[in-house]
Scaffold this motif. Sequence first.
Motif, PDB file in Angstrom:
ATOM      1  N   TYR A   1      -7.357  80.975  36.768  1.00 56.71           N
ATOM      2  CA  TYR A   1      -8.038  80.045  37.223  1.00 56.71           C
ATOM      3  C   TYR A   1      -9.744  80.315  36.997  1.00 56.71           C
ATOM      4  CZ  TYR A   1      -9.296  74.794  37.974  1.00 56.71           C
ATOM      5  OH  TYR A   1     -10.297  74.272  37.725  1.00 56.71           O
ATOM      6  N   PRO A   2     -10.850  79.501  36.751  1.00 53.11           N
ATOM      7  CA  PRO A   2     -11.937  79.410  37.173  1.00 53.11           C
ATOM      8  C   PRO A   2     -12.775  79.634  38.561  1.00 53.11           C
ATOM      9  CG  PRO A   2     -11.946  77.789  35.334  1.00 53.11           C
ATOM     10  CD  PRO A   2     -10.338  78.399  35.656  1.00 53.11           C
ATOM     11  N   PHE A   3     -12.046  79.707  39.192  1.00 48.55           N
ATOM     12  CA  PHE A   3     -12.229  78.949  40.731  1.00 48.55           C
ATOM     13  C   PHE A   3     -13.796  78.978  41.004  1.00 48.55           C
ATOM     14  CE2 PHE A   3      -8.011  80.323  41.112  1.00 48.55           C
ATOM     15  CZ  PHE A   3      -7.193  79.282  41.598  1.00 48.55           C
ATOM     16  N   VAL A   4     -14.827  79.980  40.887  1.00 48.22           N
ATOM     17  CA  VAL A   4     -16.403  80.031  40.576  1.00 48.22           C
ATOM     18  C   VAL A   4     -16.675  78.618  40.460  1.00 48.22           C
ATOM     19  CG1 VAL A   4     -18.370  81.081  40.265  1.00 48.22           C
ATOM     20  CG2 VAL A   4     -16.127  82.415  41.363  1.00 48.22           C
ATOM     21  N   ALA A   5     -16.158  78.782  39.007  1.00 48.26           N
ATOM     22  CA  ALA A   5     -17.030  76.949  38.981  1.00 48.26           C
ATOM     23  C   ALA A   5     -15.983  76.131  37.505  1.00 48.26           C
ATOM     24  CB  ALA A   5     -18.277  77.570  37.983  1.00 48.26           C
ATOM     25  N   PRO A   6     -15.398  75.740  38.133  1.00 42.18           N
ATOM     26  CA  PRO A   6     -14.190  74.578  37.018  1.00 42.18           C
ATOM     27  C   PRO A   6     -15.482  73.599  36.857  1.00 42.18           C
ATOM     28  CG  PRO A   6     -14.254  74.168  39.836  1.00 42.18           C
ATOM     29  CD  PRO A   6     -14.864  75.661  39.695  1.00 42.18           C
ATOM     30  N   ALA A   7     -14.314  72.837  36.455  1.00 44.87           N
ATOM     31  CA  ALA A   7     -15.392  71.423  35.079  1.00 44.87           C
ATOM     32  C   ALA A   7     -14.725  71.058  36.358  1.00 44.87           C
ATOM     33  CB  ALA A   7     -14.478  71.084  34.201  1.00 44.87           C
ATOM     34  N   VAL A   8     -15.750  69.926  37.330  1.00 44.10           N
ATOM     35  CA  VAL A   8     -15.180  69.180  37.828  1.00 44.10           C
ATOM     36  C   VAL A   8     -16.254  67.261  37.838  1.00 44.10           C
ATOM     37  CG1 VAL A   8     -16.066  68.079  40.770  1.00 44.10           C
ATOM     38  CG2 VAL A   8     -15.432  70.488  39.442  1.00 44.10           C
ATOM     39  N   HIS A   9     -15.168  66.428  37.905  1.00 46.08           N
ATOM     40  CA  HIS A   9     -16.215  65.045  37.887  1.00 46.08           C
ATOM     41  C   HIS A   9     -15.741  64.739  39.208  1.00 46.08           C
ATOM     42  CE1 HIS A   9     -17.465  64.449  33.746  1.00 46.08           C
ATOM     43  NE2 HIS A   9     -16.088  65.414  33.664  1.00 46.08           N
ATOM     44  N   PHE A  10     -16.607  63.876  40.287  1.00 50.46           N
ATOM     45  CA  PHE A  10     -16.503  63.004  41.571  1.00 50.46           C
ATOM     46  C   PHE A  10     -16.687  61.667  41.573  1.00 50.46           C
ATOM     47  CE2 PHE A  10     -16.744  63.408  46.232  1.00 50.46           C
ATOM     48  CZ  PHE A  10     -15.603  63.095  46.882  1.00 50.46           C
ATOM     49  N   ARG A  11     -16.271  60.547  41.436  1.00 52.06           N
ATOM     50  CA  ARG A  11     -16.596  59.493  41.591  1.00 52.06           C
ATOM     51  C   ARG A  11     -16.921  58.845  42.242  1.00 52.06           C
ATOM     52  NH1 ARG A  11     -14.562  60.801  36.417  1.00 52.06           N
ATOM     53  NH2 ARG A  11     -15.857  61.070  34.436  1.00 52.06           N
ATOM     54  N   PHE A  12     -17.313  57.890  42.986  1.00 54.37           N
ATOM     55  CA  PHE A  12     -17.352  56.783  43.613  1.00 54.37           C
ATOM     56  C   PHE A  12     -17.108  54.887  43.126  1.00 54.37           C
ATOM     57  CE2 PHE A  12     -18.170  53.983  47.238  1.00 54.37           C
ATOM     58  CZ  PHE A  12     -17.221  54.307  47.976  1.00 54.37           C
ATOM     59  N   GLU A  13     -16.653  54.099  43.673  1.00 56.12           N
ATOM     60  CA  GLU A  13     -16.786  53.025  42.977  1.00 56.12           C
ATOM     61  C   GLU A  13     -17.118  53.400  40.950  1.00 56.12           C
ATOM     62  OE1 GLU A  13     -15.970  49.019  44.030  1.00 56.12           O
ATOM     63  OE2 GLU A  13     -14.623  50.982  44.260  1.00 56.12           O
ATOM     64  N   GLY A  14     -16.496  54.544  40.243  1.00 55.54           N
ATOM     65  CA  GLY A  14     -16.935  54.193  39.134  1.00 55.54           C
ATOM     66  C   GLY A  14     -18.186  55.433  38.400  1.00 55.54           C
ATOM     67  N   LYS A  15     -18.956  55.567  39.712  1.00 54.85           N
ATOM     68  CA  LYS A  15     -20.588  56.470  39.320  1.00 54.85           C
ATOM     69  C   LYS A  15     -19.975  57.493  39.971  1.00 54.85           C
ATOM     70  CE  LYS A  15     -25.444  56.628  41.686  1.00 54.85           C
ATOM     71  NZ  LYS A  15     -25.751  55.999  43.117  1.00 54.85           N
ATOM     72  N   GLU A  16     -20.608  58.248  38.955  1.00 50.38           N
ATOM     73  CA  GLU A  16     -20.921  59.940  39.477  1.00 50.38           C
ATOM     74  C   GLU A  16     -21.138  60.508  40.674  1.00 50.38           C
ATOM     75  OE1 GLU A  16     -19.050  63.241  39.133  1.00 50.38           O
ATOM     76  OE2 GLU A  16     -18.477  62.826  37.151  1.00 50.38           O
ATOM     77  N   VAL A  17     -20.585  61.157  41.141  1.00 47.98           N
ATOM     78  CA  VAL A  17     -21.699  61.805  42.514  1.00 47.98           C
ATOM     79  C   VAL A  17     -21.705  62.953  42.945  1.00 47.98           C
ATOM     80  CG1 VAL A  17     -20.941  58.961  43.839  1.00 47.98           C
ATOM     81  CG2 VAL A  17     -19.631  61.102  44.332  1.00 47.98           C
ATOM     82  N   ALA A  18     -20.937  63.645  41.564  1.00 45.14           N
ATOM     83  CA  ALA A  18     -21.032  65.397  42.165  1.00 45.14           C
ATOM     84  C   ALA A  18     -22.789  65.402  42.097  1.00 45.14           C
ATOM     85  CB  ALA A  18     -20.169  65.697  41.423  1.00 45.14           C
ATOM     86  N   LYS A  19     -22.930  67.099  41.949  1.00 44.03           N
ATOM     87  CA  LYS A  19     -23.904  67.397  41.843  1.00 44.03           C
ATOM     88  C   LYS A  19     -24.000  68.019  40.199  1.00 44.03           C
ATOM     89  CE  LYS A  19     -23.104  71.600  44.288  1.00 44.03           C
ATOM     90  NZ  LYS A  19     -23.621  72.334  45.422  1.00 44.03           N
ATOM     91  N   GLN A  20     -25.292  68.304  39.578  1.00 45.16           N
ATOM     92  CA  GLN A  20     -25.162  68.429  38.419  1.00 45.16           C
ATOM     93  C   GLN A  20     -24.615  70.303  38.060  1.00 45.16           C
ATOM     94  OE1 GLN A  20     -29.622  68.669  37.305  1.00 45.16           O
ATOM     95  NE2 GLN A  20     -29.291  66.684  36.264  1.00 45.16           N
ATOM     96  N   ARG A  21     -24.552  70.860  38.572  1.00 43.47           N
ATOM     97  CA  ARG A  21     -24.007  72.049  39.133  1.00 43.47           C
ATOM     98  C   ARG A  21     -22.696  72.280  39.637  1.00 43.47           C
ATOM     99  NH1 ARG A  21     -28.349  76.754  36.597  1.00 43.47           N
ATOM    100  NH2 ARG A  21     -28.880  74.749  34.654  1.00 43.47           N
ATOM    101  N   PRO A  22     -22.066  72.113  39.595  1.00 42.43           N
ATOM    102  CA  PRO A  22     -20.960  71.990  40.771  1.00 42.43           C
ATOM    103  C   PRO A  22     -20.338  73.497  41.099  1.00 42.43           C
ATOM    104  CG  PRO A  22     -19.946  70.248  39.526  1.00 42.43           C
ATOM    105  CD  PRO A  22     -20.848  70.979  38.680  1.00 42.43           C
ATOM    106  N   ALA A  23     -20.344  73.859  42.545  1.00 47.48           N
ATOM    107  CA  ALA A  23     -19.614  75.560  43.112  1.00 47.48           C
ATOM    108  C   ALA A  23     -19.459  75.826  44.327  1.00 47.48           C
ATOM    109  CB  ALA A  23     -20.701  76.187  42.772  1.00 47.48           C
TER     110      ALA A  23
END
Length: 255
Positions: A171-193
Motif C-alpha cells: 500500500y502507498p503509505f507515504v502518499a495515499p490519495a486523501v480527502h478530509f472534509r468538514f461540513e462538506g468543505k475540503e480541509v486537507a492540504k494540497q499534497r497530503p503526506a
Amino acid sequence: MNSLADNEKELATTLAAARENGTAITPIPVALIPIDLESAYRTQHAILALGHHAIAGWKVGTKSPEHPIRGAPLPAGAVLPSPALMQRHSYPVVGLELEIAFRFRQRFDSSTYTYEEPEVLDAIDSVCAAIEVVSSRFADWPDVDTTLQLADLQNHGGLVVGEATSYAPDYPFVAPAVHFRFEGKEVAKQRPANPAGDPRRLLTWVVNHCTSRGLAITPGTIITTGSYTGMYFPESLGVAIGEIDGIPPVQLALT
C-alpha cells in the motif's frame, strides 16, 4: 516503571483534573516542567492511573524523518468507533487530523528484547482511517514547553477509529490519495503526506517503547501514526469525514 517524583505527581494531578473538567491551565510553575523525556512519560501513565483509564491505544509521531519519535498512551474512554459524536465544549481547543492507524495480529510482551523492524512489520494485521482530536490542557498552547506537551499525552484529546481493513505491505503509505472534509468543505492540504515519511517506521519505536517499560501491546491495541492532512481547526460545530484511498472512511460529529 520508576516511582513518581513529587513534581510529577502534582503535574499529573493537575492535568488529570483539567482533562476531566475540560479546562485550560495557566500558568504552570517552572518546578512542574518535566526534567526530561522519561519524567514526561511517567507523568503520562500517572494521568491515566488517576482517571482509572485502561490503555486502548497509542499515538506516535515525529516532525520529520530526521526528528526524534515521541508517543503517548490513549485512554480507553477517548478512543471511539466511527461514526462518533464528541462535545466541542469538552475541549479548550480542537484541532482535527486525519491519520492511518494499525493493529497487530500478535502480542508483544514486556521484555528486555529489542524488536527489529522486519518482525514488527510482519506482525501488522490491519489498518484503518482515524481522526484525532488534538487538544491541550494548557491555555498558552502551542507556546508550551515540549516536555509539558508530551506529559499531556502529546496533546491528545480523542481518537475516532474507522472500520479496519487487511494490511497490504505494498500500500502507498507515504502518499495515499486523501480527502478530509468538514461540513462538506475540503480541509486537507494540497499534497497530503505524513511527516514521518512512511508511518510504519514508527511502529518499531512504539513496540520497544512499551515492552521495555513493562507494557504489553495486544492485538486489539490501536496505534495511530500522525497526520496526512496537517491540523484543521474548525470554527463551528459540524461533521468531519476522512477518506483515505482503499481504506473505509471515518466520521466525527462535533456537537
